[in-house]
Design a protein around this motif. Structure first.
Motif, PDB file in Angstrom:
ATOM      1  N   ASN A 260       9.412  -3.635  -0.411  1.00 15.35           N
ATOM      2  CA  ASN A 260       8.360  -3.134   0.476  1.00 15.35           C
ATOM      3  C   ASN A 260       7.005  -3.695   0.100  1.00 15.35           C
ATOM      4  N   LEU A 261       6.788  -3.862  -1.199  1.00 17.32           N
ATOM      5  CA  LEU A 261       5.528  -4.389  -1.697  1.00 17.32           C
ATOM      6  C   LEU A 261       5.598  -5.901  -1.821  1.00 17.32           C
ATOM      7  N   LEU A 623      16.647   4.120  -5.111  1.00 12.20           N
ATOM      8  CA  LEU A 623      15.912   3.718  -3.920  1.00 12.20           C
ATOM      9  C   LEU A 623      14.785   2.750  -4.277  1.00 12.20           C
ATOM     10  N   ARG A 624      14.668   1.690  -3.479  1.00  7.72           N
ATOM     11  CA  ARG A 624      13.628   0.689  -3.724  1.00  7.72           C
ATOM     12  C   ARG A 624      12.237   1.323  -3.681  1.00  7.72           C
ATOM     13  N   ARG A 625      11.983   2.159  -2.685  1.00  6.14           N
ATOM     14  CA  ARG A 625      10.654   2.735  -2.517  1.00  6.14           C
ATOM     15  C   ARG A 625      10.285   3.610  -3.723  1.00  6.14           C
ATOM     16  N   TYR A 626      11.247   4.347  -4.240  1.00  7.89           N
ATOM     17  CA  TYR A 626      10.971   5.195  -5.402  1.00  7.89           C
ATOM     18  C   TYR A 626      10.769   4.340  -6.650  1.00  7.89           C
ATOM     19  N   ASP A 627      11.556   3.285  -6.778  1.00  9.06           N
ATOM     20  CA  ASP A 627      11.413   2.379  -7.914  1.00  9.06           C
ATOM     21  C   ASP A 627      10.025   1.744  -7.912  1.00  9.06           C
ATOM     22  N   GLU A 628       9.546   1.380  -6.735  1.00 11.49           N
ATOM     23  CA  GLU A 628       8.203   0.810  -6.632  1.00 11.49           C
ATOM     24  C   GLU A 628       7.149   1.848  -6.999  1.00 11.49           C
ATOM     25  N   LEU A 629       7.388   3.098  -6.635  1.00 16.05           N
ATOM     26  CA  LEU A 629       6.472   4.174  -6.997  1.00 16.05           C
ATOM     27  C   LEU A 629       6.399   4.338  -8.516  1.00 16.05           C
ATOM     28  N   ILE A 630       7.552   4.318  -9.172  1.00 20.67           N
ATOM     29  CA  ILE A 630       7.596   4.444 -10.631  1.00 20.67           C
ATOM     30  C   ILE A 630       6.788   3.327 -11.280  1.00 20.67           C
ATOM     31  N   TYR A 681      -5.149   6.662   7.667  1.00 24.99           N
ATOM     32  CA  TYR A 681      -4.254   5.584   8.086  1.00 24.99           C
ATOM     33  C   TYR A 681      -4.512   4.327   7.269  1.00 24.99           C
ATOM     34  N   VAL A 682      -3.432   3.635   6.940  1.00 30.61           N
ATOM     35  CA  VAL A 682      -3.522   2.358   6.219  1.00 30.61           C
ATOM     36  C   VAL A 682      -2.587   1.353   6.880  1.00 30.61           C
ATOM     37  N   GLU A 683      -2.814   0.092   6.582  1.00 29.83           N
ATOM     38  CA  GLU A 683      -2.004  -0.976   7.169  1.00 29.83           C
ATOM     39  C   GLU A 683      -1.116  -1.588   6.098  1.00 29.83           C
ATOM     40  N   GLY A 684       0.171  -1.336   6.176  1.00 25.53           N
ATOM     41  CA  GLY A 684       1.123  -1.976   5.286  1.00 25.53           C
ATOM     42  C   GLY A 684       1.398  -1.199   4.014  1.00 25.53           C
ATOM     43  N   ALA A 685       2.529  -1.568   3.354  1.00 22.10           N
ATOM     44  CA  ALA A 685       2.998  -0.857   2.163  1.00 22.10           C
ATOM     45  C   ALA A 685       2.055  -1.021   0.983  1.00 22.10           C
ATOM     46  N   ASP A 686       1.478  -2.213   0.813  1.00 24.16           N
ATOM     47  CA  ASP A 686       0.576  -2.440  -0.318  1.00 24.16           C
ATOM     48  C   ASP A 686      -0.633  -1.509  -0.243  1.00 24.16           C
ATOM     49  N   ALA A 687      -1.192  -1.390   0.952  1.00 24.50           N
ATOM     50  CA  ALA A 687      -2.354  -0.513   1.131  1.00 24.50           C
ATOM     51  C   ALA A 687      -1.963   0.953   0.934  1.00 24.50           C
ATOM     52  N   GLU A 688      -0.761   1.307   1.355  1.00 24.15           N
ATOM     53  CA  GLU A 688      -0.286   2.677   1.200  1.00 24.15           C
ATOM     54  C   GLU A 688      -0.135   3.025  -0.276  1.00 24.15           C
ATOM     55  N   MET A 689       0.428   2.108  -1.041  1.00 22.27           N
ATOM     56  CA  MET A 689       0.589   2.349  -2.477  1.00 22.27           C
ATOM     57  C   MET A 689      -0.769   2.426  -3.174  1.00 22.27           C
ATOM     58  N   ASN A 690      -1.664   1.549  -2.799  1.00 23.98           N
ATOM     59  CA  ASN A 690      -2.994   1.578  -3.402  1.00 23.98           C
ATOM     60  C   ASN A 690      -3.719   2.887  -3.086  1.00 23.98           C
ATOM     61  N   ALA A 691      -3.511   3.392  -1.871  1.00 21.47           N
ATOM     62  CA  ALA A 691      -4.212   4.608  -1.443  1.00 21.47           C
ATOM     63  C   ALA A 691      -3.786   5.828  -2.238  1.00 21.47           C
ATOM     64  N   ILE A 692      -2.522   5.900  -2.624  1.00 19.63           N
ATOM     65  CA  ILE A 692      -2.065   7.086  -3.371  1.00 19.63           C
ATOM     66  C   ILE A 692      -2.356   6.974  -4.859  1.00 19.63           C
ATOM     67  N   PRO A 767      11.048  14.214  15.926  1.00 20.82           N
ATOM     68  CA  PRO A 767      10.778  13.070  15.052  1.00 20.82           C
ATOM     69  C   PRO A 767       9.875  13.456  13.887  1.00 20.82           C
ATOM     70  N   TYR A 768      10.037  12.772  12.771  1.00 17.18           N
ATOM     71  CA  TYR A 768       9.165  12.971  11.613  1.00 17.18           C
ATOM     72  C   TYR A 768       8.712  11.612  11.128  1.00 17.18           C
ATOM     73  N   PHE A 769       7.814  11.577  10.188  1.00 18.51           N
ATOM     74  CA  PHE A 769       7.265  10.299   9.748  1.00 18.51           C
ATOM     75  C   PHE A 769       7.074  10.313   8.236  1.00 18.51           C
ATOM     76  N   ARG A 770       6.723   9.157   7.694  1.00 16.96           N
ATOM     77  CA  ARG A 770       6.556   9.030   6.246  1.00 16.96           C
ATOM     78  C   ARG A 770       5.093   9.212   5.879  1.00 16.96           C
ATOM     79  N   ALA A 771       4.871   9.899   4.760  1.00 15.76           N
ATOM     80  CA  ALA A 771       3.526  10.091   4.238  1.00 15.76           C
ATOM     81  C   ALA A 771       3.524   9.853   2.738  1.00 15.76           C
ATOM     82  N   ASN A 772       2.380   9.414   2.233  1.00 18.76           N
ATOM     83  CA  ASN A 772       2.193   9.241   0.783  1.00 18.76           C
ATOM     84  C   ASN A 772       3.253   8.313   0.185  1.00 18.76           C
TER      85      ASN A 772
END
Length: 827
Positions: A260-261, A623-630, A681-692, A767-772
């Motif tokens: 994702n990143l 999960l890739r997304r969780y691994d990236e979070l770690i 709101y952010v654009e893309g996974a990199d910005a989302e990770m940086n924001a949190i 429907p639901y969506f992803r946050a953080n």
């Protein structure tokens, strides 16, 4: 029936011997003892929540929250009731206790293959022992890689079934049915890497057979058989639709899927990172352990025999006081410097040993086997040996890693040695069978026999007389370590330790080289006397078979023996809650998470998952997304806001005063769900990770622009009296109730995985969506309502129904094939 027993009595006797061997080797299993397997114990921790729910409800959940915040249960435990092979495996494990079932599967499967190759029963029996008692079969069992070992055990019967099908005629349908059955069993073992390797060598085999069929103008029967094999393969895949579909779907979201990143330019954007995949690369020289098991020191956990250390002798003879010597040795041993293993892998459970006599017969096979079968065995074996080298021979490894479909999804490239471990004994016994059945070649055999002896025995003599001519017996970090020792003490001490360590390793290598030489001399002498008609063929086969068993048995016992078995009560005590665990488990809350900071790496340890819903864990397909979070948020420093949004209610930390562990309550944890006042709101996974990395999750949700339509109009109205709570907890079904006077966005402390999780508002799917970056969120209408999150993966639910229909198709086809064969016999 009497005639059937009479005609098959030899086979029945051999099968009885196989069973007896298994029960003898694993005699503690008969007494009700259980093998301690590190990976199985880890799996017990991973699957604790799954098993508890299964015991309570009769059905295992498809999701577990016990580690990494939550993940699908597919790669931990799942039943797949529609797959008939689930019950076949269950039956085998019920009749034969673990690990007897695995080694017996090796023996029976390889015996079947060698009989298909038209070897006499006792030759086939000796070959089955050689293949089954290869050292890594036992090492994998000890490590708890049960699925891995069982997947390897099915290689032989699959090849045997394919060979039957290619013979055509009366074997065509039966061979295809057996191919479908064994291939379905192979896939059901759920070790995709081994199945992938098998498909690679089978494709190579079919290409070679196809070329031969076309060049010899036998294309029609070949393509007829190929059509049957294609149908059998399709049926086997369909029988495993549930597991394959869910595994494939999950794989796209795991660390084996797309990143994702943004990655560096040197890494592909999907699959494992090269360094991780190549971590366990086989050393180029280390393949010599095929012939000499302790040439590279054995297992990395092994130690030199007590009281026989040349390092100690060197230090004492140089005048170093005994107390100082013992202290220095203890320190170096603790640091792992004095270990016998000196290979390239960071650690190893033992050596890939194929057997001295097997390697001697393999060398003989290179000279006397003239069929295309030999060239397939050699090409496949050498290819996979090169692939096992990984970073040590990147020319081949990188070619496959970068360009071969799916190859970069797999790690531990030394697993590739499973292929030569299967094929090298096969060529060895094709050679022995050639010796025995083709008596007209015996008069020309003396030269070939001597050449094979010179190659194998000559190599062993070099190790015995000039060991450092080929090997230096020094680990890659040897020079660096000795420099540090010289700085700490002095250069003379460093040299004494270095020379003594090399001498100790040489001693181990010489001992095993002599051992292998003795077994080769036995085989050489027996074959020599047999071709000179001094020994009967049956006697020669018996002696060689017994010698192979003695050779392999002795090495296998180094790794897996009676000391590895324990009473069930002893193993049950492996997971004992600490006082900290007990205090945390007394918390009446339905759902919260724990991070055990007493572990050296809480994100690479599954043990806490036995008692808690862990923020950390250990799984090779997380999960890739969780691994990236770690990696981004917990690398060297814990991001407290991220822990808060994950509802991390407790830390477990060492208590330096009491010398125990203690729980630390985190009052900042945000609970199971909460309403936010702002959406950024952010654009893309990199910005989302940086924001949190730095934000206030209690007030703000970070959302990618892709989900903006699901959030709707901003700003959100805040209701200070709004509430949301978890009413019922089940890993697959979470029920919440909320009250809010305004439309609002709620964030749930649950891991995002949209390949099965569905949200329901008062029973209506929404429907639901992803946050953080990692969590789920919902735009909720004002009022009092119930929300349910249900895990309903179509890949499992629909796939298992497909598996059921395909299983029935195989049963019906098998009954028809049996009936047709019976009818032919009666006629």
């Amino acid at each position: 029936m009497k005639n059937w027993f009479r005609s098959n009595r030899q086979h029945l006797l051999i099968i009885s011997i196989f069973i007896a061997l298994c029960f003898l080797y694993f005699s503690p299993a008969i007494q009700g003892k259980v093998l301690y397997q590190s990976d199985i114990m880890e799996a017990k921790a991973q699957s604790r929540e799954i098993m508890e729910v299964k015991a309570a409800t009769g059905h295992g959940p498809l999701w577990t929250n016990s580690m990494y915040g939550g993940m699908p249960a597919f790669q931990i435990w799942a039943k797949y009731p529609g797959n008939m092979l689930t019950y076949v495996i269950g039956f085998i494990k019920t009749v034969f206790p673990d690990p007897i079932d695995t080694i017996l599967s090796f023996l029976l499967g390889s015996y079947f293959l060698l009989n298909v190759l038209k070897m006499k029963p006792w030759i086939a029996a000796a070959g089955a022992v050689a293949f089954s008692f290869s050292s890594y079969n036992f090492i994998y069992i000890l490590a708890g890689h049960s699925n891995h070992a069982m997947a390897m055990a099915v290689f032989a019967p699959i090849l045997g079934s394919i060979l039957l099908t290619l013979r055509g005629g009366k074997y065509l349908l039966r061979g295809a049915v057996l191919t479908a059955f064994f291939l379905a069993l192979e896939i059901r073992t759920n070790h995709i890497q081994m199945t992938y390797y098998l498909f690679m060598i089978l494709i190579l085999f079919i290409i070679i057979e196809g070329y031969h069929a076309i060049s010899s103008k036998q294309s029609k029967p070949f393509f007829t058989a190929l059509a049957y094999l294609s149908a059998a393969s399709a049926l086997a895949l369909t029988i495993n639709a549930g597991s394959l579909w869910s595994t494939w779907e999950y794989g796209q979201e795991s660390i084996r899927g797309k990143a994702n990143l943004t990655r560096s330019n040197t890494e592909a954007n999907s699959g494992l990172q090269r360094g991780y995949a190549y971590q366990y690369s086989q050393g180029v020289g280390e393949i010599a352990t095929f012939l000499v098991p302790n040439l590279y020191g054995g297992a990395s956990s092994d130690r030199f025999p007590e009281g026989k250390s040349q390092v100690e002798d060197n230090l004492l003879k140089a005048g170093v006081p005994e107390a100082q010597t013992q202290g220095l040795l203890a320190q170096l041993d603790q640091q792992g410097i004095l270990r016998p293993y000196w290979g390239d892998k960071p650690s190893t459970a033992g050596s890939w040993y194929f057997g001295a006599i097997v390697m001697f017969l393999f060398a003989l096979g290179l000279f006397i086997i003239k069929t295309r079968f030999k060239w397939w065995i050699l090409s496949a074996s050498f290819l996979f040996i090169f692939l096992s080298f990984g970073k040590n021979f990147p020319l081949v490894s990188d070619l496959f890693f970068d360009h071969f479909p799916m190859y970069n999804k797999f790690r531990s490239v030394d697993f590739a040695l499973a292929v030569p471990a299967f094929l090298i004994p096969l060529l060895a016994f094709l050679a022995l069978n050639e010796l025995i059945t083709q008596k007209d070649i015996r008069k020309d055999l003396s030269k070939r026999l001597m050449q094979s002896f010179y190659i194998t025995a000559g190599f062993l003599m070099i190790i015995l007389i000039f060991p450092t001519l080929i090997f230096d017996f020094k680990a890659s970090y040897h020079a660096e370590v000795m420099v540090q020792i010289a700085k700490t003490y002095d250069i003379s001490i460093s040299n004494l330790i270095s020379n003594g360590l090399v001498a100790d390793r040489i001693s181990l290598a010489r001992t095993d080289a002599l051992r292998s030489l003795i077994f080769i001399l036995i085989a050489f002498a027996v074959i020599w006397f047999m071709i000179k008609s001094k020994i009967k063929t049956e006697t020669a086969v018996l002696i060689i078979g017994v010698a192979i068993l003695m050779d392999m048995w002795g090495v296998d016992r180094r790794y897996l023996n009676n000391t590895n078995f324990y009473d069930k009560d002893q193993l049950a005590q492996s997971f004992q809650p600490s006082k900290a665990d007990q205090q945390i488990m007394a918390d009446p809350a339905l759902d919260y998470r724990v991070l055990d900071l007493s572990k050296s790496d809480p994100f690479f340890d599954a043990a806490p998952s036995y008692f808690h819903k862990s923020v950390g864990g250990r799984h090779s397909a997380r999960l890739r997304r969780y691994d990236e979070l770690i990696t981004a948020q917990f690398n060297g420093k814990l991001n407290e806001p991220v822990l808060d949004m994950l509802n991390t209610k407790y830390f477990i930390v060492p208590d330096s005063v009491a010398g125990q562990l203690k729980p630390v309550l985190r009052t900042s944890a945000l609970g199971n769900a909460w309403f936010v006042h702002n959406v950024k709101y952010v654009e893309g996974a990199d910005a989302e990770m940086n924001a949190i990395t730095s934000f206030h999750p209690k007030d703000t949700a970070i959302v990618q622009n892709d989900f903006a339509a699901l959030v709707g109009k901003l700003p959100l109205n805040a209701d200070t009296t709004a509430s949301i709570e978890l009413l019922k907890y089940h890993p697959d079904n979470l029920l919440y109730k909320y009250k809010n006077s305004e439309n609002a966005v709620a964030v749930f402390a649950e891991i995002w995985y949209d390949k099965g999780w569905n949200a329901y508002l008062d029973g209506i799917k929404v429907p639901y969506f992803r946050a953080n970056y990692i969590l789920r969120a919902l735009k909720l209408p004002a009022g009092e309502h119930e929300i349910a999150f249900k895990f309903e993966p179509k890949s499992y639910l629909i796939g298992d129904k497909i598996s059921l229909f395909a299983s029935l198709a195989l049963v019906i086809t098998g009954v028809f094939a049996f009936y047709k064969r019976r009818k032919q016999i009666v006629k």
